[in-house]
Design a protein around this motif. Sequence first.
Motif, PDB file in Angstrom:
ATOM      1  N   ILE A 163       2.831   7.143   2.461  1.00  0.00           N
ATOM      2  CA  ILE A 163       3.588   6.416   3.485  1.00  0.00           C
ATOM      3  C   ILE A 163       2.911   5.088   3.832  1.00  0.00           C
ATOM      4  O   ILE A 163       3.587   4.131   4.189  1.00  0.00           O
ATOM      5  CB  ILE A 163       3.819   7.278   4.744  1.00  0.00           C
ATOM      6  N   ASN A 164       1.604   5.029   3.699  1.00  0.00           N
ATOM      7  CA  ASN A 164       0.935   3.771   4.047  1.00  0.00           C
ATOM      8  C   ASN A 164       1.203   2.662   3.038  1.00  0.00           C
ATOM      9  O   ASN A 164       0.847   1.515   3.266  1.00  0.00           O
ATOM     10  CB  ASN A 164      -0.566   3.974   4.289  1.00  0.00           C
ATOM     11  N   GLN A 165       1.871   2.963   1.919  1.00  0.00           N
ATOM     12  CA  GLN A 165       2.261   1.936   0.956  1.00  0.00           C
ATOM     13  C   GLN A 165       3.591   1.274   1.326  1.00  0.00           C
ATOM     14  O   GLN A 165       3.903   0.203   0.820  1.00  0.00           O
ATOM     15  CB  GLN A 165       2.385   2.540  -0.437  1.00  0.00           C
ATOM     16  N   LEU A 166       4.369   1.913   2.201  1.00  0.00           N
ATOM     17  CA  LEU A 166       5.692   1.400   2.522  1.00  0.00           C
ATOM     18  C   LEU A 166       5.665   0.004   3.156  1.00  0.00           C
ATOM     19  O   LEU A 166       6.426  -0.869   2.724  1.00  0.00           O
ATOM     20  CB  LEU A 166       6.457   2.391   3.410  1.00  0.00           C
ATOM     21  N   PRO A 167       4.809  -0.252   4.133  1.00  0.00           N
ATOM     22  CA  PRO A 167       4.777  -1.618   4.684  1.00  0.00           C
ATOM     23  C   PRO A 167       4.466  -2.668   3.624  1.00  0.00           C
ATOM     24  O   PRO A 167       5.071  -3.746   3.622  1.00  0.00           O
ATOM     25  CB  PRO A 167       3.682  -1.552   5.752  1.00  0.00           C
TER      26      PRO A 167
END
Length: 178
Positions: A163-167
């Motif tokens: 999820i931390n790759q989404l931004p």
Amino acid sequence: MTDPLAAFRARQHGGGITHVALDYTGTLTSGHDQRDHALGMRPVTAEAEQAIWDLDQAGVTLALVSNTQPGQDRRRALEAARVDGAFGDRVYLSDELGLAKPDRRIWLHVLADLEVVPEQLLYCGNNVAYDIYPAAAQNIRAVLLGWAPPRGLPPGATRIASINQLPGLLTGTETAHA
């Protein structure tokens, strides 16, 4: 050469995405965490909390789209994680709407309520059948959250491992996985 991920960029980063909708279970939570009995569900992970704030900084409007059972209010978990303000009243729970993913009508409702066209919305979830294919079928950009590559993703979809790759996908500083 054109960047194949340009369609996943937020508007202020050269793309057309103005809104990001997120799934709850398995996307904002971890199957490794214990169920919080006070919340009645698994809590939002610290990694997801940070991603929510980073998405907010990327200039997109956030929404939550989640299949729920009666009385399973995801707003409590968002509030407990202190990220509820990033979502405002844009929380779409299946038991309240009487519509559940993968029914296409939930996407039609979300698009109408957010007052956006499909090309302005990106949806991130962890289930190919309930999250990715139904969203992509409505021309919504879809991001599968998962380590293992699926057998195939529909057009308009990509995959990230965390999820931390989404931004970073929305700002252009992160690439997706095939």
